[in-house]
Design an enzyme around this catalytic site. Structure first.
Site, PDB file in Angstrom:
ATOM      1  N   LEU A 284     104.412  14.822  26.308  1.00  0.00           N
ATOM      2  CA  LEU A 284     103.815  13.710  25.559  1.00  0.00           C
ATOM      3  C   LEU A 284     102.465  14.052  24.934  1.00  0.00           C
ATOM      4  O   LEU A 284     101.916  13.240  24.184  1.00  0.00           O
ATOM      5  CB  LEU A 284     103.666  12.495  26.480  1.00  0.00           C
ATOM      6  CG  LEU A 284     104.977  11.787  26.819  1.00  0.00           C
ATOM      7  CD1 LEU A 284     104.803  10.826  27.984  1.00  0.00           C
ATOM      8  CD2 LEU A 284     105.520  11.050  25.594  1.00  0.00           C
TER       9      LEU A 284
ATOM     10  N   GLY B  53     103.888  17.208  30.318  1.00  0.00           N
ATOM     11  CA  GLY B  53     103.120  17.825  29.238  1.00  0.00           C
ATOM     12  C   GLY B  53     103.698  17.599  27.863  1.00  0.00           C
ATOM     13  O   GLY B  53     103.015  17.824  26.852  1.00  0.00           O
TER      14      GLY B  53
ATOM     15  N   LYS C  41     102.389  18.887  22.251  1.00  0.00           N
ATOM     16  CA  LYS C  41     102.217  20.333  22.070  1.00  0.00           C
ATOM     17  C   LYS C  41     103.529  21.058  21.767  1.00  0.00           C
ATOM     18  O   LYS C  41     103.523  22.168  21.239  1.00  0.00           O
ATOM     19  CB  LYS C  41     101.555  20.947  23.304  1.00  0.00           C
ATOM     20  CG  LYS C  41     102.433  20.961  24.540  1.00  0.00           C
ATOM     21  CD  LYS C  41     101.826  21.782  25.679  1.00  0.00           C
ATOM     22  CE  LYS C  41     100.601  21.120  26.248  1.00  0.00           C
ATOM     23  NZ  LYS C  41     100.097  21.846  27.455  1.00  0.00           N
TER      24      LYS C  41
ATOM     25  N   TYR D 180     102.678  22.657  48.230  1.00  0.00           N
ATOM     26  CA  TYR D 180     102.113  23.142  46.971  1.00  0.00           C
ATOM     27  C   TYR D 180     101.510  24.526  47.195  1.00  0.00           C
ATOM     28  O   TYR D 180     100.598  24.697  48.007  1.00  0.00           O
ATOM     29  CB  TYR D 180     101.039  22.193  46.446  1.00  0.00           C
ATOM     30  CG  TYR D 180     101.551  20.854  45.952  1.00  0.00           C
ATOM     31  CD1 TYR D 180     102.914  20.574  45.886  1.00  0.00           C
ATOM     32  CD2 TYR D 180     100.668  19.855  45.541  1.00  0.00           C
ATOM     33  CE1 TYR D 180     103.377  19.348  45.435  1.00  0.00           C
ATOM     34  CE2 TYR D 180     101.126  18.624  45.089  1.00  0.00           C
ATOM     35  CZ  TYR D 180     102.473  18.378  45.039  1.00  0.00           C
ATOM     36  OH  TYR D 180     102.939  17.160  44.588  1.00  0.00           O
TER      37      TYR D 180
ATOM     38  N   SER E  94     103.455  13.158  36.915  1.00  0.00           N
ATOM     39  CA  SER E  94     103.884  13.576  35.566  1.00  0.00           C
ATOM     40  C   SER E  94     103.753  12.451  34.548  1.00  0.00           C
ATOM     41  O   SER E  94     104.696  12.164  33.791  1.00  0.00           O
ATOM     42  CB  SER E  94     105.325  14.095  35.592  1.00  0.00           C
ATOM     43  OG  SER E  94     105.436  15.249  36.376  1.00  0.00           O
ATOM     44  N   PRO E  95     102.593  11.794  34.472  1.00  0.00           N
ATOM     45  CA  PRO E  95     102.455  10.665  33.541  1.00  0.00           C
ATOM     46  C   PRO E  95     102.467  11.091  32.076  1.00  0.00           C
ATOM     47  O   PRO E  95     102.616  10.245  31.193  1.00  0.00           O
ATOM     48  CB  PRO E  95     101.095  10.069  33.925  1.00  0.00           C
ATOM     49  CG  PRO E  95     100.328  11.221  34.496  1.00  0.00           C
ATOM     50  CD  PRO E  95     101.355  12.032  35.232  1.00  0.00           C
ATOM     51  N   LEU E  96     102.321  12.400  31.825  1.00  0.00           N
ATOM     52  CA  LEU E  96     102.374  12.906  30.457  1.00  0.00           C
ATOM     53  C   LEU E  96     103.728  13.550  30.146  1.00  0.00           C
ATOM     54  O   LEU E  96     103.844  14.409  29.278  1.00  0.00           O
ATOM     55  CB  LEU E  96     101.243  13.910  30.221  1.00  0.00           C
ATOM     56  CG  LEU E  96      99.829  13.331  30.343  1.00  0.00           C
ATOM     57  CD1 LEU E  96      98.782  14.422  30.241  1.00  0.00           C
ATOM     58  CD2 LEU E  96      99.593  12.259  29.272  1.00  0.00           C
TER      59      LEU E  96
END
Length: 327
Positions: free
Chosen positions: A214, A212, A217, A53, A207-209
């Site tokens: 979900l 991004g 936006k 990272y 990446s549970p959303l």
């Protein structure tokens, strides 16, 4: 924040984890400090990073913030090794590389040990037993307290975990596995999650959303300050901007409207409370986004909402993944 056991171990982690994928690149030291302090003050403990990272900058930045801002003893630090910047060999699971990478991670983090050390991905060029020996050596030497794997498919996870349980000698039981999991990506439910549940391995969804998406936006346009508009992250978001994803996002928005909460809260609560999940790992850009995500702590989705979201996002499971007797 509620704490959960990581798989079938005595280690407890906050049920939301803080990811550092963008630290040292898109997230500077000031924003990282705000994120870590906000997370810690909310009762968060699990902080996830990796040696690649920011080309190591994420670990270095986290190390600078430990003790000076947040006590090391209050954090459960997870890092990963095995990904390499080599176009001819994306992953290196050799014992030599992994142990050298762990030592380098510890130096950047400024700590004697990590709480969880993950193999970042399966390396088909290295015998699996050799890769697993690196985990055993890391734990037996005290450089890692627990060990896990990341991005292993079902058979790879089952083989690795079973080897650790059945092989002679002192072997380190796998505590966790980390893969992408959300309402937009439910592939882990085919084989990985059943294997993890059977073997007592905790799942740490990344990446549970839905990268991004979900949060809703992107329903009408791509915000200029979003990852979808970022030159190097736009390809990461793009796969979840299709018609199938739009239908799922619409359902999440409808559920959020009915519960008087946000789409982010609905999507995060759904994955957080799935069977086998220990802690979804989120990657907010700033403390404001983190605070919005942490507000999910008080939310539990009603059963009928969960069923509706399950139905609209259900992946296609065919033979042999599906119960053959119902086909």
């Amino acid at each position: 924040m509620e704490q959960r056991h990581l798989g079938r171990t005595g280690l407890r982690v906050s049920r939301i984890g803080l990811g550092t994928l963008t630290w040292g690149r898109d997230t500077d030291e000031h924003d990282a400090a705000d994120l870590l302090k906000t997370f810690w003050e909310a009762g968060g403990s699990l902080v996830d990073t990796a040696d690649v990272y920011g080309d190591g900058e994420a670990e270095y930045l986290l190390g600078r913030l430990i003790e000076g801002l947040v006590p090391r003893r209050d954090l459960v630090i997870s890092t990963k090794a095995g990904s390499v910047p080599d176009p001819d060999r994306r992953f290196d699971g050799s014992r030599g590389h992994l142990l050298s990478a762990l030592d380098a991670s510890l130096a950047r983090l400024g700590t004697d040990y990590v709480d969880i050390w993950h193999i970042h991905a399966y390396d088909p060029s290295t015998p699996l037993d050799e890769t697993l020996q690196a985990l055993d050596l890391a734990v037996s030497s005290g450089r890692a307290r627990y060990a896990g794997v990341s991005n292993f498919c079902g058979w790879q996870l089952a083989k690795a975990a079973t080897w650790q349980l059945a092989a002679p000698g002192t072997r380190t039981r796998l505590a966790s596995t980390q893969l992408e999991y959300s309402l937009l990506q439910r592939g882990v439910e085919r084989e990985v999650l059943p294997a993890a549940l059977d073997l007592g391995i905790g799942l740490l969804p990344s990446s549970p959303l839905g990268r991004g998406v979900l949060t809703a936006k992107y329903r009408n346009s791509t915000p200029a300050d979003s990852r979808g508009a970022s030159e190097h992250l736009a390809p990461f978001v793009a796969p979840y901007l299709d018609d199938t994803a739009s239908r799922i996002v619409d359902a999440v928005q409808t559920a959020a409207d009915g519960l008087a909460v946000t789409p982010l809260q609905v999507a995060l609560a759904w994955v957080r409370d799935r069977p086998g999940v220990a802690a979804p790992v989120i990657g907010p850009r700033n403390a404001q986004q983190l605070t919005a995500a942490l507000s999910v702590e008080a939310l539990s989705l009603p059963d009928e909402i969960c069923r509706a979201l399950d139905d609209v996002s259900a992946p296609v499971h065919r033979y042999p993944d599906h119960d053959w007797s119902t086909l």
